[in-house]
Scaffold this motif. Structure first.
Motif, short mmCIF file in Angstrom:
data_model
loop_
_atom_site.label_atom_id
_atom_site.label_comp_id
_atom_site.label_asym_id
_atom_site.label_seq_id
_atom_site.Cartn_x
_atom_site.Cartn_y
_atom_site.Cartn_z
N ASN A 161 -5.45 11.31 16.92
CA ASN A 161 -5.51 12.26 15.89
C ASN A 161 -4.42 12.96 15.15
O ASN A 161 -4.43 13.56 14.50
CB ASN A 161 -6.42 13.53 16.33
N ALA A 162 -3.10 12.22 15.74
CA ALA A 162 -1.96 12.76 15.30
C ALA A 162 -1.81 12.58 13.67
O ALA A 162 -2.35 11.45 13.21
CB ALA A 162 -0.79 11.83 15.77
N PRO A 163 -1.26 13.23 12.81
CA PRO A 163 -1.27 13.20 11.54
C PRO A 163 -0.80 11.82 10.70
O PRO A 163 -1.43 11.78 9.70
CB PRO A 163 -0.42 14.36 10.96
N THR A 164 0.07 11.18 11.52
CA THR A 164 0.67 10.14 10.52
C THR A 164 0.66 8.78 11.53
O THR A 164 0.79 9.15 12.69
CB THR A 164 1.96 10.25 10.21
N LEU A 165 0.95 7.70 10.97
CA LEU A 165 0.81 6.47 11.80
C LEU A 165 2.25 6.63 12.49
O LEU A 165 2.15 6.22 13.86
CB LEU A 165 1.16 5.26 10.86
N PHE A 166 3.24 7.30 12.09
CA PHE A 166 4.62 7.30 12.67
C PHE A 166 4.35 8.32 13.94
O PHE A 166 4.95 7.98 15.14
CB PHE A 166 5.75 7.63 12.00
N GLN A 167 3.83 9.41 13.84
CA GLN A 167 3.43 10.37 14.94
C GLN A 167 2.70 9.66 15.88
O GLN A 167 2.83 10.13 17.03
CB GLN A 167 2.98 11.55 14.37
N ARG A 168 1.62 8.93 15.92
CA ARG A 168 1.01 8.51 16.63
C ARG A 168 1.54 7.32 17.41
O ARG A 168 1.47 7.33 18.58
CB ARG A 168 -0.42 7.73 15.99
N GLY A 169 2.55 6.52 16.84
CA GLY A 169 3.36 5.66 17.26
C GLY A 169 4.29 6.37 18.38
O GLY A 169 4.35 5.86 19.27
N MET A 170 4.84 7.48 17.82
CA MET A 170 5.89 8.29 18.89
C MET A 170 5.17 8.69 20.06
O MET A 170 5.68 8.47 21.26
CB MET A 170 6.58 9.67 18.11
N THR A 171 4.11 9.05 20.02
CA THR A 171 3.26 9.57 21.08
C THR A 171 2.78 8.44 22.05
O THR A 171 3.03 8.50 23.14
CB THR A 171 1.81 10.64 20.62
N GLN A 172 2.55 7.37 21.32
CA GLN A 172 1.84 6.26 22.13
C GLN A 172 3.04 5.79 23.02
O GLN A 172 2.98 5.21 24.19
CB GLN A 172 1.11 5.24 21.22
N ILE A 173 4.22 5.52 22.33
CA ILE A 173 5.26 4.98 22.85
C ILE A 173 5.72 5.80 24.14
O ILE A 173 6.19 5.62 25.15
CB ILE A 173 6.50 4.80 22.04
N ALA A 174 5.92 7.39 23.88
CA ALA A 174 6.22 8.11 24.94
C ALA A 174 5.31 8.20 26.18
O ALA A 174 5.86 7.93 27.34
CB ALA A 174 6.33 9.70 24.26
N ARG A 175 3.99 7.91 25.99
CA ARG A 175 3.02 7.87 26.97
C ARG A 175 3.24 6.47 27.69
O ARG A 175 3.29 6.47 29.16
CB ARG A 175 1.70 7.99 26.17
N ALA A 176 3.63 5.50 26.90
CA ALA A 176 3.53 4.21 27.51
C ALA A 176 4.74 4.08 28.69
O ALA A 176 4.84 3.40 29.79
CB ALA A 176 3.66 3.04 26.46
N THR A 177 5.94 4.75 28.18
CA THR A 177 7.20 4.74 28.85
C THR A 177 6.97 5.48 30.29
O THR A 177 7.44 5.36 31.17
CB THR A 177 8.01 5.44 27.78
#
Length: 196
Positions: A161-177
């Motif tokens: 539900n992050a507001p933007t594509l880029f914020q969703r990407g940032m969160t997904q990358i951080a979680r995967a890392t």
């Protein structure tokens, strides 16, 4: 670059960054080095994230030398002035051991500082002490996560539900890392416990 875009560069360390003395001690524990060799190795470790300048490196070396952790000795060179070779003293080895054994909380939680610590953790010869450092990092990573983004009521926003594509990407990358690092930490701690 597009119109209005500005180039950004990482800011060099100011010499008071605690990562720099740890890197100096760690690399000198491997072998004596000239200042320019030491700078190249630190740059290879920290890369563009934290470039080191001569104005930061040499004062940091001088502070370590004043504390008795590093010694300089002249070595004949091809030029007129002798080159200085830096060596780690016995007190410097003790300081490196102490810093590896008892990292600050920031050296555990800040990724760049932690990676510098991790680069030299093999210098700590006790597998249980190595595992204790890794456990601290694992504890940090498994603590309830702090969200990157919050809604208008101050509640954490789920990644999807992050507001933007880029914020969703940032969160997904951080979680995967973080997930990959936790898996490595579990395996490394088990291996060190078996060795200990």
């Amino acid at each position: 670059m597009g119109r209005g875009a500005r180039a950004t560069r990482a800011r060099p360390t100011d010499g008071r960054d605690p990562v720099l003395p740890l890197a100096i001690l760690g690399f000198l524990a491997d072998e004596p080095l000239h200042g320019y060799q030491l700078k190249d190795r630190i740059t290879g470790l920290t890369g563009h994230v934290k470039p080191v300048s001569d104005g930061a490196l040499y004062p940091a070396i001088a502070r370590l030398e004043a504390k008795g952790f590093v010694e300089r000795r002249p070595e004949p060179g091809s030029g007129a002035a002798p080159r200085q070779v830096l060596t780690l003293t016995a007190a410097g080895r003790e300081e490196l051991d102490r810093r590896l054994r008892e990292p600050t909380q920031t050296e555990i939680t800040d990724r760049n500082r932690y990676f510098t610590l991790l680069a030299f953790l093999h210098r700590l010869e006790d597998p249980e002490a190595q595992a204790a450092v890794l456990r601290r990092r694992l504890d940090f990573l498994t603590a309830p996560n702090v969200a990157f983004f919050f809604d208008q009521d101050g509640k954490p926003v789920r990644v999807e539900n992050a507001p933007t594509l880029f914020q969703r990407g940032m969160t997904q990358i951080a979680r995967a890392t973080s997930k990959a690092e936790r898996e490595w930490l579990d395996a490394a701690i088990a291996e060190l416990e078996a060795a200990g």
